[in-house]
Design a protein around this motif. Sequence first.
Motif, mmCIF file in Angstrom:
data_model
loop_
_atom_site.group_PDB
_atom_site.id
_atom_site.type_symbol
_atom_site.label_atom_id
_atom_site.label_comp_id
_atom_site.label_asym_id
_atom_site.label_seq_id
_atom_site.Cartn_x
_atom_site.Cartn_y
_atom_site.Cartn_z
ATOM 1 N N ASN A 238 0.854 -1.119 0.123
ATOM 2 C CA ASN A 238 -0.171 0.056 0.067
ATOM 3 C C ASN A 238 0.870 1.341 0.076
ATOM 4 N N SER A 239 2.078 1.116 -0.350
ATOM 5 C CA SER A 239 3.027 2.589 -0.433
ATOM 6 C C SER A 239 3.297 2.312 -1.845
ATOM 7 N N PRO A 240 3.239 3.479 -2.756
ATOM 8 C CA PRO A 240 3.518 3.505 -3.975
ATOM 9 C C PRO A 240 5.032 3.279 -4.343
ATOM 10 N N SER A 241 5.333 2.629 -5.351
ATOM 11 C CA SER A 241 6.745 2.173 -5.381
ATOM 12 C C SER A 241 7.559 3.490 -6.159
ATOM 13 N N ASP A 242 8.587 3.632 -5.826
ATOM 14 C CA ASP A 242 9.589 4.917 -6.602
ATOM 15 C C ASP A 242 9.412 4.914 -8.133
ATOM 16 N N GLU A 243 9.192 3.798 -8.742
ATOM 17 C CA GLU A 243 8.719 3.943 -10.264
ATOM 18 C C GLU A 243 7.521 4.466 -10.325
ATOM 19 N N GLU A 244 6.505 4.018 -9.438
ATOM 20 C CA GLU A 244 5.086 4.561 -9.732
ATOM 21 C C GLU A 244 4.971 6.150 -9.498
ATOM 22 N N VAL A 245 5.642 6.353 -8.427
ATOM 23 C CA VAL A 245 5.896 7.860 -8.073
ATOM 24 C C VAL A 245 6.339 8.685 -9.252
ATOM 25 N N THR A 246 7.671 8.286 -9.831
ATOM 26 C CA THR A 246 8.505 8.782 -10.862
ATOM 27 C C THR A 246 7.495 9.061 -12.060
ATOM 28 N N ARG A 247 6.805 8.090 -12.414
ATOM 29 C CA ARG A 247 5.945 7.922 -13.595
ATOM 30 C C ARG A 247 4.777 8.958 -13.336
ATOM 31 N N ALA A 248 4.430 9.029 -12.180
ATOM 32 C CA ALA A 248 3.348 9.874 -11.846
ATOM 33 C C ALA A 248 3.723 11.633 -12.145
ATOM 34 N N ALA B 222 -2.409 10.621 -11.340
ATOM 35 C CA ALA B 222 -0.934 10.807 -10.906
ATOM 36 C C ALA B 222 -0.991 11.514 -9.410
ATOM 37 N N GLU B 223 -1.946 12.443 -9.310
ATOM 38 C CA GLU B 223 -1.941 13.243 -7.957
ATOM 39 C C GLU B 223 -2.231 12.335 -6.711
ATOM 40 N N VAL B 224 -3.201 11.308 -7.062
ATOM 41 C CA VAL B 224 -3.348 10.489 -5.853
ATOM 42 C C VAL B 224 -2.262 9.582 -5.563
ATOM 43 N N MET B 225 -1.415 9.318 -6.505
ATOM 44 C CA MET B 225 -0.051 8.643 -6.229
ATOM 45 C C MET B 225 0.976 9.576 -5.536
ATOM 46 N N VAL B 226 1.029 10.594 -6.089
ATOM 47 C CA VAL B 226 2.069 11.592 -5.482
ATOM 48 C C VAL B 226 1.731 12.012 -4.115
ATOM 49 N N SER B 227 0.360 12.253 -3.842
ATOM 50 C CA SER B 227 -0.042 12.777 -2.477
ATOM 51 C C SER B 227 0.047 11.608 -1.500
ATOM 52 N N LYS B 228 -0.275 10.481 -2.072
ATOM 53 C CA LYS B 228 0.140 9.148 -1.118
ATOM 54 C C LYS B 228 1.687 9.264 -0.798
ATOM 55 N N ALA B 229 2.504 9.224 -1.672
ATOM 56 C CA ALA B 229 3.959 9.414 -1.433
ATOM 57 C C ALA B 229 4.168 10.336 -0.314
ATOM 58 N N ALA B 230 3.536 11.570 -0.803
ATOM 59 C CA ALA B 230 3.964 12.645 0.205
ATOM 60 C C ALA B 230 3.470 12.309 1.793
ATOM 61 N N GLN B 231 2.236 11.725 1.726
ATOM 62 C CA GLN B 231 1.795 11.534 3.121
ATOM 63 C C GLN B 231 2.648 10.413 4.053
ATOM 64 N N ILE B 232 3.053 9.602 2.991
ATOM 65 C CA ILE B 232 4.073 8.409 3.825
ATOM 66 C C ILE B 232 5.332 8.995 4.107
ATOM 67 N N ALA B 233 5.841 9.942 3.295
ATOM 68 C CA ALA B 233 7.154 10.705 3.784
ATOM 69 C C ALA B 233 7.137 11.678 4.950
ATOM 70 N N LYS B 234 5.741 12.294 4.937
ATOM 71 C CA LYS B 234 5.449 13.332 6.037
ATOM 72 C C LYS B 234 5.381 12.391 7.522
ATOM 73 N N ALA B 235 4.839 11.369 7.455
ATOM 74 C CA ALA B 235 4.722 10.421 8.562
ATOM 75 C C ALA B 235 6.197 9.808 9.092
ATOM 76 N N GLY B 236 7.187 10.022 7.939
ATOM 77 C CA GLY B 236 8.541 9.667 8.357
ATOM 78 C C GLY B 236 8.612 7.970 8.077
#
Length: 327
Positions: A269-279, A312-326
């Motif tokens: 349930n965490s987008p992969s680096d590849e998915e985020v890069t493509r997004a 794409a924004e769904v993917m990027v914002s999920k990655a940002a939420q995960i990063a924000k939570a450390g």
Amino acid sequence: MSFTIVEQAQARLNRSELAVPGSNPSLFEKAAKSAVDVIFLDLEDAVAPDDKVQARKNIIEALRDIDWGTKTMSVRINGLDTHYMYRDVVDILEQGGERLDLIMIPKAGTASDIYAIDMLVTQVEAAVGRKKRLGFEMIIETALGMANVDEIAAASPRNESLHFGVADYAASTKARTTVIGGPNKLYGVLTDKEGDAPRDYHWGDMWHYAVARMVVAARANGLRPIDGPFGDFSDADGFRAQANRAAALGCEGKWAIHPSQIALANEVNSPSDEEVTRAKRIIEAMEQATREGKGAVALDGRLIDIASIKQAEVMVSKAAQIAKAGK
Ligand code: GLV
Ligand code: MG
């Protein structure tokens, strides 16, 4: 966009949700130190009737004394058809302090079930002067609950998530299975006898309709859809496949009924680096297209348009939420 704006429930990371029986306090510290996003301390089906009262006491003590870090904390109360439920709510809210974030309502059947608990929670919250508003997570795990899933999802501003409880759902619908989640060899398609020989048998996902139906009800009401348990904790590949297909349909998390399933659920349930890069490339390409006055362009030989930005924004914002939570 419709003129009706769907308000989103409070955002929380919910990639994994660990079930911990309230009757087994020896598991609490380990759960608190795990990498799980949400923990629900259980008073319902993992606790035998004779242990219910002690489990409630254990949970109250644990909510007050254990350092749960940044985890979202939930308690699964007993069903509305039992005589335990009212005291679960009253005692936990009166005595459990401010740490609790959510309560999980099992076997939600109608909007009135949620209304009744909302009334009780609202009264106790006001009486004890609780500062943090408690949220609700509902398990959709009966035929009645699935038939009323839209109204359940809309029943209270406290609602945050819907969970697919596959074991009780199977029992309630009298499905031909005794395992908790996963594929069923009875549910498949045999290719037609007019086709190529030998005929192929393709296993299907017998839970597809239920999960997809719940995802729609959740998203239409701004809630998180979460896939429930996968019972065979020795089968990591099986878990991953079930979690992936739920994520593909829009679920943003899955239960862990064993600590070994936490990392798997977080990974799926965490987008992969590849998915985020493509997004990010999609967003950049569409920004460029907009500057050039175009509504759609090709990227890597595929059409992308304004809807692609939202995906794409769904993917990027999920990655940002995960990063924000450390995490
Ligand atoms: C969860 O409560 C289930 O019944 O699967
Ligand atoms: Mg259940």
